[in-house]
Design an enzyme around this catalytic site. Structure first.
Site, PDB file in Angstrom:
ATOM      1  N   HIS A 131       0.830  -1.208   0.000  1.00  0.00           N
ATOM      2  CA  HIS A 131       0.000   0.000   0.000  1.00  0.00           C
ATOM      3  C   HIS A 131       0.863   1.256   0.000  1.00  0.00           C
ATOM      4  O   HIS A 131       1.010   1.944   1.012  1.00  0.00           O
ATOM      5  CB  HIS A 131      -0.950  -0.008   1.201  1.00  0.00           C
ATOM      6  CG  HIS A 131      -2.137  -0.892   1.009  1.00  0.00           C
ATOM      7  ND1 HIS A 131      -2.928  -1.336   2.044  1.00  0.00           N
ATOM      8  CD2 HIS A 131      -2.678  -1.415  -0.123  1.00  0.00           C
ATOM      9  CE1 HIS A 131      -3.902  -2.088   1.562  1.00  0.00           C
ATOM     10  NE2 HIS A 131      -3.769  -2.155   0.254  1.00  0.00           N
ATOM     11  N   GLU A 145      -5.865  -7.768   3.894  1.00  0.00           N
ATOM     12  CA  GLU A 145      -5.284  -8.814   4.745  1.00  0.00           C
ATOM     13  C   GLU A 145      -6.376  -9.550   5.512  1.00  0.00           C
ATOM     14  O   GLU A 145      -6.338 -10.783   5.644  1.00  0.00           O
ATOM     15  CB  GLU A 145      -4.268  -8.225   5.725  1.00  0.00           C
ATOM     16  CG  GLU A 145      -3.639  -9.295   6.622  1.00  0.00           C
ATOM     17  CD  GLU A 145      -2.728  -8.742   7.697  1.00  0.00           C
ATOM     18  OE1 GLU A 145      -2.583  -9.413   8.735  1.00  0.00           O
ATOM     19  OE2 GLU A 145      -2.161  -7.638   7.511  1.00  0.00           O
TER      20      GLU A 145
END
Length: 314
Positions: free
Chosen positions: A41, A126
């Site tokens: 990210h 996640e």
């Protein structure tokens, strides 16, 4: 004005490995290389890989049959793995090994029929990948984000229960949730050691030290980076003004009014080049000294898959 740099900061071993996997795949196989979700990210990193031929997609239906696809560092569900297999996709898995460890805990609970409680942020990739490791209809996996969520769980004290956590959470918040879980479900089992990864832990500890010495804390990291957001939140909780920025272009000179010490850190997916560009910009705005906290040394290294290891020939 002076700058104090947090230590450690920036890239962790899992991010290093994930980026290396994409870079090596491009070098060995050429473009295009498909990557499911942003490999890490960070906008700067993703744009750099995109310029080199990586194509980022959110779902596998965007990938042609038989193509090469890389799973991001955040991990994927078993359903995604099965879809890739059915589509004859060549997969390189950049899932962080510390995330994989949590996946294994969930899979073990699923096999036993133990009901699992995952502490994490809804919608984070996640979390989606981790919850997707549980496939036993006789059990179940349940997501909680806060102490308040525990009251909503329709579970009994006598249920066979276990918990695990997302790897990039706030240490303080997670400790509170775990304590509340243990109070409500005294027999609940969990990992011997917290699932929050070493890099998240080290960077949060460094920000604690940084905030004690700073009037302003700048966190270099993308807005969708969980661990970067936790760093900014932690500094704010300690009573220090904190700013989460992508790069030096986001700096507002008015932030520096009445400031003598600026603390700088970076999330685990933010490269050092961005930190140095922030330092340079602040020097242009009047900073005259740069110091660095002693911090702790990190020497964890995760290997890339064997078939992507590039050997230099003299």
């Amino acid at each position: 004005m002076k700058i104090i740099l947090a230590n450690p900061r920036g890239f962790c071993a899992g991010v290093d490995r994930a980026i290396s996997i994409v870079e090596s795949a491009l070098e060995i196989h050429g473009s295009p290389i498909y990557v499911r979700h942003e490999v890490v990210h960070n906008r700067f990193v993703v744009n750099g890989l995109r310029e080199r031929g990586a194509i980022f997609v959110e779902e596998l239906h965007e990938v042609p049959d038989g193509a090469i696809v890389i799973f991001s560092a955040h991990g994927v569900s078993q359903a995604v793995r099965q879809e890739a297999k059915n589509r004859n996709l060549k997969v390189f898995d950049a899932t962080c090994p510390l995330v994989t460890k949590v996946h294994m805990q969930v899979a073990r609970a699923s096999r036993k029929g133990t009901k699992a409680i995952l502490i994490g942020h809804e919608g984070h990739p996640e979390v989606e990948g981790t919850m997707g490791q549980y496939d036993n209809p006789e059990g179940g996996i349940f997501l909680v984000e806060s102490v308040e969520d525990i009251a909503k769980l329709g579970l009994r004290q006598e249920d066979d229960l276990t918990f695990m956590t997302q790897t990039t959470l706030s240490i303080d918040d997670t400790s509170e949730v775990i304590e509340a879980l243990k109070q409500k479900y005294p027999a609940i089992q969990g990992p011997r050691k917290n699932d929050i990864c070493y890099a998240t832990t080290n960077r949060q500890q460094a920000v604690r030290e940084l905030a004690q010495q700073s009037d302003l804390v700048i966190v270099v990291g993308s807005k969708n980076s969980s661990n970067s957001n936790r760093l900014a939140e932690l500094a704010s909780r300690m009573g220090v003004v904190s700013k989460l920025i992508d790069d030096a272009n986001d700096i507002d000179p008015t932030w520096l009014e009445n400031v003598t010490t600026i603390g700088i850190t970076a999330g685990a997916s933010a490269p050092e080049v961005l930190v140095q560009s922030v330092v340079k910009r602040l020097q242009e705005l009047g900073v005259t000294r740069v110091e660095e906290l002693q911090g702790c040394e990190e020497n964890t290294v995760f290997e890339v898959p064997r078939e992507l290891r590039i050997t230099e020939v003299n």
